[in-house]
Scaffold this active site. Sequence first.
Site, PDB file in Angstrom:
ATOM      1  N   ASP A   9       0.799  -1.242   0.000  1.00  0.00           N
ATOM      2  CA  ASP A   9       0.000   0.000   0.000  1.00  0.00           C
ATOM      3  C   ASP A   9       0.828   1.287   0.000  1.00  0.00           C
ATOM      4  OD1 ASP A   9      -1.814  -2.039   0.289  1.00  0.00           O
ATOM      5  OD2 ASP A   9      -2.801  -1.255   2.072  1.00  0.00           O
ATOM      6  N   ASP A  51      -4.590  -0.753  -1.712  1.00  0.00           N
ATOM      7  CA  ASP A  51      -5.893  -0.604  -1.085  1.00  0.00           C
ATOM      8  C   ASP A  51      -6.766   0.057  -2.152  1.00  0.00           C
ATOM      9  OD1 ASP A  51      -6.979  -1.215   1.478  1.00  0.00           O
ATOM     10  OD2 ASP A  51      -7.050   0.914   1.999  1.00  0.00           O
ATOM     11  N   HIS A  53     -10.626   0.892  -2.740  1.00  0.00           N
ATOM     12  CA  HIS A  53     -12.006   0.870  -2.256  1.00  0.00           C
ATOM     13  C   HIS A  53     -12.987   1.543  -3.203  1.00  0.00           C
ATOM     14  CE1 HIS A  53     -10.507  -0.516   1.579  1.00  0.00           C
ATOM     15  NE2 HIS A  53      -9.896   0.618   1.881  1.00  0.00           N
ATOM     16  N   HIS A  85     -10.529   7.038   1.858  1.00  0.00           N
ATOM     17  CA  HIS A  85      -9.160   6.889   1.363  1.00  0.00           C
ATOM     18  C   HIS A  85      -9.103   5.842   0.258  1.00  0.00           C
ATOM     19  CE1 HIS A  85      -9.564   3.588   4.260  1.00  0.00           C
ATOM     20  NE2 HIS A  85      -8.656   2.953   3.526  1.00  0.00           N
ATOM     21  N   LYS A 110      -7.010  -4.900  -3.297  1.00  0.00           N
ATOM     22  CA  LYS A 110      -7.773  -5.446  -2.154  1.00  0.00           C
ATOM     23  C   LYS A 110      -8.708  -4.383  -1.607  1.00  0.00           C
ATOM     24  CE  LYS A 110      -4.131  -4.230   1.125  1.00  0.00           C
ATOM     25  NZ  LYS A 110      -4.898  -3.261   1.940  1.00  0.00           N
ATOM     26  N   CYS A 155      -2.109  -2.981   7.540  1.00  0.00           N
ATOM     27  CA  CYS A 155      -1.986  -3.851   6.367  1.00  0.00           C
ATOM     28  C   CYS A 155      -0.698  -4.663   6.363  1.00  0.00           C
ATOM     29  CB  CYS A 155      -2.177  -3.039   5.097  1.00  0.00           C
ATOM     30  SG  CYS A 155      -3.904  -2.470   4.987  1.00  0.00           S
TER      31      CYS A 155
HETATM   32  C1  VGL Z   1      -4.786   0.549   5.760  1.00  0.00           C
HETATM   33  C2  VGL Z   1      -6.328   1.417   7.203  1.00  0.00           C
HETATM   34  C3  VGL Z   1      -7.317   1.323   6.246  1.00  0.00           C
HETATM   35  C4  VGL Z   1      -3.376   0.145   5.513  1.00  0.00           C
HETATM   36  C5  VGL Z   1      -5.758   0.437   4.793  1.00  0.00           C
HETATM   37  O1  VGL Z   1      -2.929   0.127   4.341  1.00  0.00           O
HETATM   38  O2  VGL Z   1      -2.665  -0.160   6.511  1.00  0.00           O
HETATM   39  N1  VGL Z   1      -5.090   1.023   6.963  1.00  0.00           N
HETATM   40  N2  VGL Z   1      -7.017   0.823   5.040  1.00  0.00           N
HETATM   41 ZN    ZN Z   2      -8.431   0.909   3.448  1.00  0.00          ZN
END
Ligand code: VGL
Ligand code: ZN
Length: 211
Positions: A9, A51, A53, A85, A110, A155
Site C-alpha cells: 500500500d 488498497d 475501495h 481513502h 484489495k 496492512c
Molecule cells: C490501511 C487502514 C485502512 C493500511 C488500509 O494500508 O494499513 N489502513 N485501510
Molecule cells: Zn483501506
Amino acid sequence: MKQALLLIDLQNDFCPGGSLAVPDGDKVIAVANQAMALCRREDIPVLASLDWHPSNHGSFAVNAGGRVGETGLLDGLPQVWWPVHCVQDTLGAQLHPDLDAEGILQRIYKGRQANIDSYSAFYDNGHRARTDLHDYLQSLGVHSLSIMGLATDYCVNYTVLDALSMGYAVDVIVDGCRGVDLHPGDSAEALAEMHRRGAGLITLPEFAAGF
Ligand code: VGL
Ligand code: ZN
C-alpha cells in the site's frame, strides 16, 4: 528457497498530504526503490498491494455514520472507521509518484468489496475471500517473502500474519514500514507479534547483505 519482495500500500493517501496519512509514510519510498533495485539485479519478483475501495466502502466513517478512529461493526466484524481513502481510480489511490513503479511485476488489489475491509493482501478481514496473491506466488514458485510498506499496524501486520500461517518464510524490512499508531505503541506491538509468530525483523542493509 525462491523469494519475492512484497510492497504494501505505497499509495498517496497513506503519505503526508493524503487523507489517511501515516507519519513519515513517504520516507519508505526510497527504501522500496533501493530494495527493488537489488531485486532487479537478482531477478527477484516484486509485487505491490493496493488498497482499492469503492466510494461506498463500509469502512469509511461517513458511510457508516461513525467517527474516524472509533470502532464499530461492519457486517458482523469489528471495524475501525477510517476517513475516505484509496478510492478506486483517484489520485489518492495511486502509488506514490516517487516509487519506481516499473519495477513492479504484479499489482494486487484489495478492499474492493463494500461490506468488508481487507487489511491483508491475501484475505479480507473475515477470511471470506482470497485475493490473487497466493495463487500468483505459487505460480512463481515463491515460498519466502520480504515484506515492507504501510501501515505497520494494519496492512503490513495482517499480511505478514496471513503469510506466516500460510507457510511462507517472512522477513519484515522494518525501516521500510511506518504505522498509524491510533493508540501509541500499536506499531511496536504489531512488530513484536509478527516476530513472535515467526517473522524475521530486518533492516534494508540486512536485506541487501542477504544477496
Ligand atoms: C490501511 C487502514 C485502512 C493500511 C488500509 O494500508 O494499513 N489502513 N485501510
Ligand atoms: Zn483501506
